[in-house]
Enzyme design. Structure first.
Site, PDB file in Angstrom:
ATOM      1  CG  ASP A  17     -65.644  54.441 -28.248  1.00  0.00           C
ATOM      2  OD1 ASP A  17     -66.154  53.460 -27.675  1.00  0.00           O
ATOM      3  OD2 ASP A  17     -64.428  54.710 -28.180  1.00  0.00           O
ATOM      4  CB  SER A  32     -69.587  45.505 -22.579  1.00  0.00           C
ATOM      5  OG  SER A  32     -70.206  46.746 -22.787  1.00  0.00           O
ATOM      6  CG  ASP A  58     -60.658  51.796 -26.507  1.00  0.00           C
ATOM      7  OD1 ASP A  58     -60.925  52.868 -27.066  1.00  0.00           O
ATOM      8  OD2 ASP A  58     -61.449  50.831 -26.447  1.00  0.00           O
ATOM      9  N   GLY A  93     -71.097  52.474 -24.759  1.00  0.00           N
ATOM     10  CA  GLY A  93     -72.451  52.090 -24.386  1.00  0.00           C
ATOM     11  C   GLY A  93     -73.378  51.800 -25.557  1.00  0.00           C
ATOM     12  CG  MET A 152     -65.154  59.829 -26.384  1.00  0.00           C
ATOM     13  SD  MET A 152     -64.719  58.124 -26.690  1.00  0.00           S
ATOM     14  CE  MET A 152     -65.183  57.329 -25.163  1.00  0.00           C
ATOM     15  CB  SER A 159     -63.859  48.374 -27.966  1.00  0.00           C
ATOM     16  OG  SER A 159     -62.841  48.553 -26.996  1.00  0.00           O
ATOM     17  CG  PHE A 164     -63.192  52.729 -16.810  1.00  0.00           C
ATOM     18  CD1 PHE A 164     -62.233  51.881 -16.274  1.00  0.00           C
ATOM     19  CD2 PHE A 164     -63.190  54.065 -16.427  1.00  0.00           C
ATOM     20  CE1 PHE A 164     -61.298  52.360 -15.356  1.00  0.00           C
ATOM     21  CE2 PHE A 164     -62.256  54.552 -15.516  1.00  0.00           C
ATOM     22  CZ  PHE A 164     -61.314  53.695 -14.982  1.00  0.00           C
ATOM     23  N   GLY A 165     -64.688  50.399 -20.372  1.00  0.00           N
ATOM     24  CA  GLY A 165     -65.770  49.752 -21.093  1.00  0.00           C
ATOM     25  C   GLY A 165     -66.955  49.539 -20.169  1.00  0.00           C
ATOM     26  N   GLY A 166     -68.098  49.183 -20.735  1.00  0.00           N
ATOM     27  CA  GLY A 166     -69.256  48.783 -19.941  1.00  0.00           C
ATOM     28  C   GLY A 166     -70.002  49.901 -19.256  1.00  0.00           C
ATOM     29  CG  HIS A 185     -62.294  51.193 -31.111  1.00  0.00           C
ATOM     30  ND1 HIS A 185     -62.306  52.404 -31.775  1.00  0.00           N
ATOM     31  CD2 HIS A 185     -62.264  51.492 -29.791  1.00  0.00           C
ATOM     32  CE1 HIS A 185     -62.294  53.394 -30.894  1.00  0.00           C
ATOM     33  NE2 HIS A 185     -62.269  52.863 -29.681  1.00  0.00           N
ATOM     34  CG  HIS A 208     -60.309  56.100 -28.855  1.00  0.00           C
ATOM     35  ND1 HIS A 208     -61.407  55.737 -28.105  1.00  0.00           N
ATOM     36  CD2 HIS A 208     -60.096  57.412 -28.572  1.00  0.00           C
ATOM     37  CE1 HIS A 208     -61.844  56.772 -27.412  1.00  0.00           C
ATOM     38  NE2 HIS A 208     -61.049  57.804 -27.675  1.00  0.00           N
ATOM     39  CG  MET A 221     -59.123  57.803 -24.734  1.00  0.00           C
ATOM     40  SD  MET A 221     -60.164  56.426 -24.196  1.00  0.00           S
ATOM     41  CE  MET A 221     -59.557  55.154 -25.313  1.00  0.00           C
ATOM     42  CG  MET A 268     -57.348  54.074 -22.170  1.00  0.00           C
ATOM     43  SD  MET A 268     -58.614  53.572 -21.009  1.00  0.00           S
ATOM     44  CE  MET A 268     -59.890  53.003 -22.143  1.00  0.00           C
TER      45      MET A 268
END
Ligand code: DX5
Ligand code: ZN
Length: 213
Positions: free
Chosen positions: A173, A196, A33, A175, A135, A6, A141-143, A31, A64, A66, A35
């Site tokens: 997608d 991440s 994202d 973690g 998901m 991502s 958010f990432g991380g 990927h 993706h 969102m 948003m």
């Protein structure tokens, strides 16, 4: 296992460099994202920036969404010819119509489920899509920390896919790392998104992607 890093975890001041880095390190998809600040409490990028990503990328794009108003965003991104556009089932009144629209634009349609949505929600759409994105964090958010119930969800989805459309892929997608990926693979997952883990790996992007594969 296919790996779709991502770009949300990239350094946006050096976006082209960071897109090239994942492409040269053995990723399968890029990927992206998108948003809108409404469907999720974060705002990312529009078609101008994604066009720059497409130019820097040698791999297909996996967009993706969102967002609210999915159809409007499909029109914005379709000219960039991504491989996949996925939209959240929770945000769409007429998902079947939107799937047909995406397919008609020459793009592979995919459905996304937030962590609380059961896999049975897409049962009667599976014949018409090429991928379902599960998901494993709350979108935005990432991380964030991996939500383990996605493993059971992937198993149930896999059984539905075998019944309705064995060609449909499962993507997870949020973690994802080199510890939880084995359980995902065992559950029937085909593609993982990792932000991440890939961009912040202490030994670098190539080692990160190789370890996921
Ligand atoms: C979250 C995004 C993810 C995110 C993944 O809403 O959809 O793609 O970038 O990042 P990590 O792998 O850091 O959870
Ligand atoms: Zn994503």
């Amino acid at each position: 296992m296919l790996v779709a890093p991502s770009i949300l975890s990239a350094d946006f001041g050096y976006l082209a460099r960071d897109v090239k880095a994942i492409c040269e390190s053995g990723c399968d998809l890029v990927h992206v994202d998108v948003m809108d600040g409404h469907f999720v409490p974060n705002l990312t990028i529009g078609p101008m920036v994604v066009e720059s990503i497409a130019k820097a990328s040698t791999k297909p794009l996996d967009i993706h969404l969102m967002v609210e108003n999915n159809s409007f965003f499909v029109d914005l991104f379709a000219p960039l010819k991504p491989e996949y556009i996925s939209f959240h089932i929770e945000e769409e009144k007429h998902p079947h119509r939107l799937i047909q629209k995406i397919r008609g634009l020459g793009i592979r349609p995919a459905l996304t489920l937030t962590p609380h949505t059961p896999p049975e929600a897409v049962e009667f759409l599976l014949e018409d899509v090429d991928m379902v994105l599960l998901m494993s964090v709350n979108p935005g958010f990432g991380g964030q920390k991996f939500i383990p119930s996605v493993i059971e969800k992937a198993k149930r989805l896999k059984a539905l896919i075998e019944r309705y459309n064995p060609n449909c892929l499962i993507e997870v997608d949020g973690g994802v790392n080199d510890t939880n990926i084995k359980a995902l693979s065992d559950a029937g997952v085909d593609i993982v998104v990792a932000g991440s883990f890939v961009y912040q790996h202490p030994q670098g992007i190539t080692v990160a992607i190789a370890s996921l594969k």
